[in-house]
Scaffold this motif. Sequence first.
Motif, mmCIF file in Angstrom:
data_model
loop_
_atom_site.group_PDB
_atom_site.id
_atom_site.type_symbol
_atom_site.label_atom_id
_atom_site.label_comp_id
_atom_site.label_asym_id
_atom_site.label_seq_id
_atom_site.Cartn_x
_atom_site.Cartn_y
_atom_site.Cartn_z
ATOM 1 N N THR A 9 29.948 59.462 33.940
ATOM 2 C CA THR A 9 29.689 59.499 35.368
ATOM 3 C C THR A 9 28.273 59.841 35.799
ATOM 4 O O THR A 9 27.977 59.673 36.970
ATOM 5 C CB THR A 9 30.679 60.434 36.080
ATOM 6 N N PRO A 10 27.365 60.332 34.957
ATOM 7 C CA PRO A 10 26.016 60.551 35.480
ATOM 8 C C PRO A 10 25.384 59.271 36.035
ATOM 9 O O PRO A 10 24.559 59.321 36.934
ATOM 10 C CB PRO A 10 25.230 61.065 34.286
ATOM 11 N N SER A 11 25.794 58.153 35.517
ATOM 12 C CA SER A 11 25.213 56.891 35.973
ATOM 13 C C SER A 11 25.670 56.527 37.388
ATOM 14 O O SER A 11 24.944 55.843 38.113
ATOM 15 C CB SER A 11 25.572 55.764 35.013
ATOM 16 N N VAL A 12 26.827 56.989 37.807
ATOM 17 C CA VAL A 12 27.329 56.642 39.144
ATOM 18 C C VAL A 12 26.482 57.305 40.235
ATOM 19 O O VAL A 12 25.985 56.613 41.136
ATOM 20 C CB VAL A 12 28.831 56.979 39.284
ATOM 21 N N PRO A 13 26.261 58.634 40.202
ATOM 22 C CA PRO A 13 25.379 59.222 41.218
ATOM 23 C C PRO A 13 23.944 58.686 41.136
ATOM 24 O O PRO A 13 23.293 58.494 42.155
ATOM 25 C CB PRO A 13 25.409 60.723 40.926
ATOM 26 N N LEU A 35 28.515 63.435 44.626
ATOM 27 C CA LEU A 35 29.512 64.054 43.760
ATOM 28 C C LEU A 35 29.970 63.043 42.739
ATOM 29 O O LEU A 35 30.128 61.856 43.038
ATOM 30 C CB LEU A 35 30.699 64.544 44.594
ATOM 31 N N ARG A 36 30.205 63.481 41.528
ATOM 32 C CA ARG A 36 30.542 62.558 40.443
ATOM 33 C C ARG A 36 31.769 61.713 40.717
ATOM 34 O O ARG A 36 31.807 60.539 40.412
ATOM 35 C CB ARG A 36 30.757 63.327 39.140
ATOM 36 N N ASP A 37 32.789 62.319 41.306
ATOM 37 C CA ASP A 37 34.038 61.572 41.467
ATOM 38 C C ASP A 37 34.043 60.671 42.696
ATOM 39 O O ASP A 37 34.879 59.787 42.813
ATOM 40 C CB ASP A 37 35.235 62.525 41.505
ATOM 41 N N ASP A 38 33.108 60.890 43.621
ATOM 42 C CA ASP A 38 33.088 60.069 44.837
ATOM 43 C C ASP A 38 31.656 59.872 45.312
ATOM 44 O O ASP A 38 31.328 60.166 46.458
ATOM 45 C CB ASP A 38 33.938 60.734 45.929
ATOM 46 N N LEU A 100 26.783 52.584 27.649
ATOM 47 C CA LEU A 100 27.795 52.516 28.707
ATOM 48 C C LEU A 100 27.250 53.037 30.034
ATOM 49 O O LEU A 100 27.495 52.459 31.088
ATOM 50 C CB LEU A 100 29.050 53.291 28.303
ATOM 51 N N ASN A 101 26.487 54.135 29.984
ATOM 52 C CA ASN A 101 25.868 54.649 31.207
ATOM 53 C C ASN A 101 24.892 53.635 31.793
ATOM 54 O O ASN A 101 24.832 53.451 33.001
ATOM 55 C CB ASN A 101 25.156 55.980 30.945
ATOM 56 N N TRP A 102 24.121 52.979 30.937
ATOM 57 C CA TRP A 102 23.187 51.960 31.415
ATOM 58 C C TRP A 102 23.948 50.818 32.092
ATOM 59 O O TRP A 102 23.562 50.358 33.163
ATOM 60 C CB TRP A 102 22.329 51.417 30.265
#
Length: 117
Positions: A9-13, A35-38, A100-102
């Motif tokens: 999830t670091p890639s989402v924010p 926030l990581r989840d949203d 995967l993060n990329w």
Amino acid sequence: MSLLWHLLTPSVPLHELTHALAALPWASDIDASLLRDDAHVDVTLPDGTPVWAVYLISLAPTLVGLGLLFVFIALFGVPSVSTLSGLAIHELGLLVILALNWAIFTYPSRGDRRPLG
């Protein structure tokens, strides 16, 4: 699954933060929740914002991600199977997590691909 979620999830924010940074020159308002989840960013653009700027803001994470890939390839080249086979299992695991993060950071969502509707 929880451990995997926190690794990826670091890639989402960061994806959403990239939208916000790209919007700074044009946006009249930026509402960001990282926030990581949203994680999401709502950008308010004034009337008359150039269409190319709207697309630039929407595709900023994709452009940054592809730029990072080209820099990586220019610095290190394309890894060969023999190079990867020499890595320890934990090094391969970290490489998979990084890849995967990329991919998550770079992949444009449906809204990113169709910013005008």
